[in-house]
Enzyme design. Structure first.
Site, short mmCIF file in Angstrom:
data_model
loop_
_atom_site.label_atom_id
_atom_site.label_comp_id
_atom_site.label_asym_id
_atom_site.label_seq_id
_atom_site.Cartn_x
_atom_site.Cartn_y
_atom_site.Cartn_z
N ARG A 45 0.82 -1.20 0.00
CA ARG A 45 0.00 0.00 0.00
C ARG A 45 0.86 1.27 0.00
O ARG A 45 0.44 2.31 -0.48
CB ARG A 45 -0.94 0.01 1.21
CG ARG A 45 -2.06 1.05 1.09
CD ARG A 45 -2.87 1.23 2.36
NE ARG A 45 -3.31 -0.03 2.92
CZ ARG A 45 -3.11 -0.36 4.19
NH1 ARG A 45 -2.44 0.45 5.00
NH2 ARG A 45 -3.56 -1.51 4.66
N TYR A 95 -13.18 22.84 -13.00
CA TYR A 95 -13.68 21.51 -13.33
C TYR A 95 -14.87 21.16 -12.45
O TYR A 95 -14.78 21.21 -11.22
CB TYR A 95 -12.56 20.49 -13.19
CG TYR A 95 -12.99 19.05 -13.26
CD1 TYR A 95 -13.73 18.58 -14.35
CD2 TYR A 95 -12.65 18.15 -12.26
CE1 TYR A 95 -14.13 17.24 -14.41
CE2 TYR A 95 -13.04 16.82 -12.31
CZ TYR A 95 -13.79 16.39 -13.39
OH TYR A 95 -14.19 15.08 -13.46
N ASP A 136 -4.26 23.15 -8.84
CA ASP A 136 -4.46 22.07 -9.79
C ASP A 136 -3.94 22.57 -11.14
O ASP A 136 -4.52 23.48 -11.74
CB ASP A 136 -5.95 21.73 -9.88
CG ASP A 136 -6.24 20.57 -10.84
OD1 ASP A 136 -5.39 20.28 -11.70
OD2 ASP A 136 -7.33 19.98 -10.75
N LYS A 141 -4.60 12.31 -17.21
CA LYS A 141 -4.57 13.19 -18.37
C LYS A 141 -3.19 13.15 -19.04
O LYS A 141 -2.71 12.09 -19.40
CB LYS A 141 -4.99 14.60 -17.94
CG LYS A 141 -6.28 14.66 -17.14
CD LYS A 141 -7.46 14.00 -17.83
CE LYS A 141 -8.80 14.29 -17.18
NZ LYS A 141 -8.96 13.77 -15.82
#
Length: 388
Positions: free
Chosen positions: A58, A110, A183, A208
């Site tokens: 993890r 967004y 962002d 992206k």
């Protein structure tokens, strides 16, 4: 006898990317890193890990470490952490604002981010303030009055392509004790480096352009201050909450990063050419792209961005919803799909996705420009516009 991979300090980012961060696999000599699928790691007779830090996958994965080191270098940062998606990365950052605190977020960004922030803040007794961050006077007043714990920017914004002044807002945040998170997904670290401009945290949807092939979900957060309380929380949140990438997805991200410099160069070139070709088109009301001299934030974008202005742009078609949908439906090279930053060019009618609640113009089409030949992209838009 084989030698260990040499460090790549001092290399140009293009060279670092081409080698996925540098070095070969010491165990086999492979120039491509292996995919380790194990979820747990053996200990020795004294119950110490065979390899320091490798306990459970993890948070112990060589592919994570390799990708995170590379991205942190691209960001001019110190550390990065990968997440299972861009939204998982956003969630980890935002959850560092404690209940009873205040979050100031840029408006018109967004829709997925805005919707999450509204729901998260309402559920956790966090005051949410939305303001047009591209207007410094407005953001100055809001920060001065509300004294937020965190300011959240999106540069450039999606789908309006607005550009906020990161340097000035960073100074404002420091004056009032607020963290600044940015962002920068639409720009990529090759074009915009918010940490160097004063931001505390920078986030990308690795889904992206970082991956660039529309075949993984991923997110990443980076910082220049790994000793901060916020960064400690984000690292703990990733480890304990478990919003991690799988090994194969991390490998795909590294593979995609190898060509990031080439893809960004071509995509920037294509987007600028397309924006210029549409700027004065008789069937276009507006072209939203900060690379155009006529864009209201062009000079600011030039001062913050290097090597281009990104591959995201929006156009507003003359008419309304029906005309915009007719143009989108007539496109052949551009695919009608939701996302951005991939090798293929995409078109999206944002009103269909978001609806009345966001007030997005019904005639707006968002374009994610890929790596096709620019003449084909221009021709495709021109023929589609003949449908109205």
């Amino acid at each position: 006898m084989s030698k260990s991979p040499r460090p790549n300090s001092g290399l140009h980012p293009d060279s670092l990317l081409a080698h996925a961060g540098g070095g070969f696999d010491p165990a086999t000599g492979a120039v491509v890193p292996p995919i380790q699928t194990a979820t747990t790691f053996v200990r020795d007779e004294d119950y110490a890990p065979i390899r320091s830090g490798h306990i459970y996958s993890r948070d112990s994965n060589d592919l994570y470490l390799k990708a995170e080191k590379l991205i942190a270098t691209l960001e001019d940062g110190t550390e990065s952490r990968l997440f299972a998606s861009g939204m998982a990365a956003i969630a980890a950052v935002v959850r560092s604002v404690k209940p009873g605190g205040t979050l100031l977020v840029q408006s018109g960004i967004y829709w997925g981010t805005t919707l999450f922030l509204r729901k998260h803040c309402a559920r956790n007794n966090i005051a949410l303030v939305e303001a047009d961050a591209s207007n410094f006077d407005k953001i100055h007043d809001e920060v001065s009055i509300t004294k937020p714990d965190m300011v959240w920017l999106e540069v450039p914004s999606n789908p309006y392509l607005k550009v906020a002044d990161i340097v000035r807002i960073s100074k404002l945040c420091k004056t009032h004790g607020a963290l600044l998170a940015v962002d920068a997904t639409a720009a990529t670290p090759l074009i915009l480096k918010p940490l160097a401009l004063g931001a505390d945290l920078v986030m990308h949807s690795a889904t992206k352009a970082l991956n660039g092939h529309s075949d993984i979900l991923g997110g990443v957060v980076s910082t220049s201050d790994p000793d901060s309380e916020a960064w400690s929380f984000i690292c703990e949140e990733r480890q304990i909450a478990g919003a991690i990438l799988g090994s194969f997805e991390a490998w795909l991200l590294l593979r995609g990063l190898r060509t990031l410099a080439l893809r960004v160069e071509r995509m920037n070139k294509n987007t600028m050419a397309l924006a210029k070709s549409l700027e004065n088109h008789p069937k276009i009301d507006a072209v939203l792209y900060p690379g155009l001299p006529g864009h209201p934030h062009h000079d600011l974008a030039k001062s913050q961005m290097t090597g281009g202005f990104g591959s995201l742009m929006s156009i507003q078609v003359k008419g309304g919803k029906d005309e915009a949908l007719r143009v989108a439906g007539s496109l052949d090279v551009f695919q009608r799909a939701t996302s951005l930053g991939g090798t293929e060019s995409l078109v999206e009618h944002r009103f269909t996705i978001e609806g009345d609640v966001t007030n997005v113009p019904e005639n707006l089409l968002r374009l994610s420009v890929g790596i096709e030949h620019e003449a084909d992209l221009i021709s495709d838009l021109e023929q589609a516009l003949t449908s109205i």
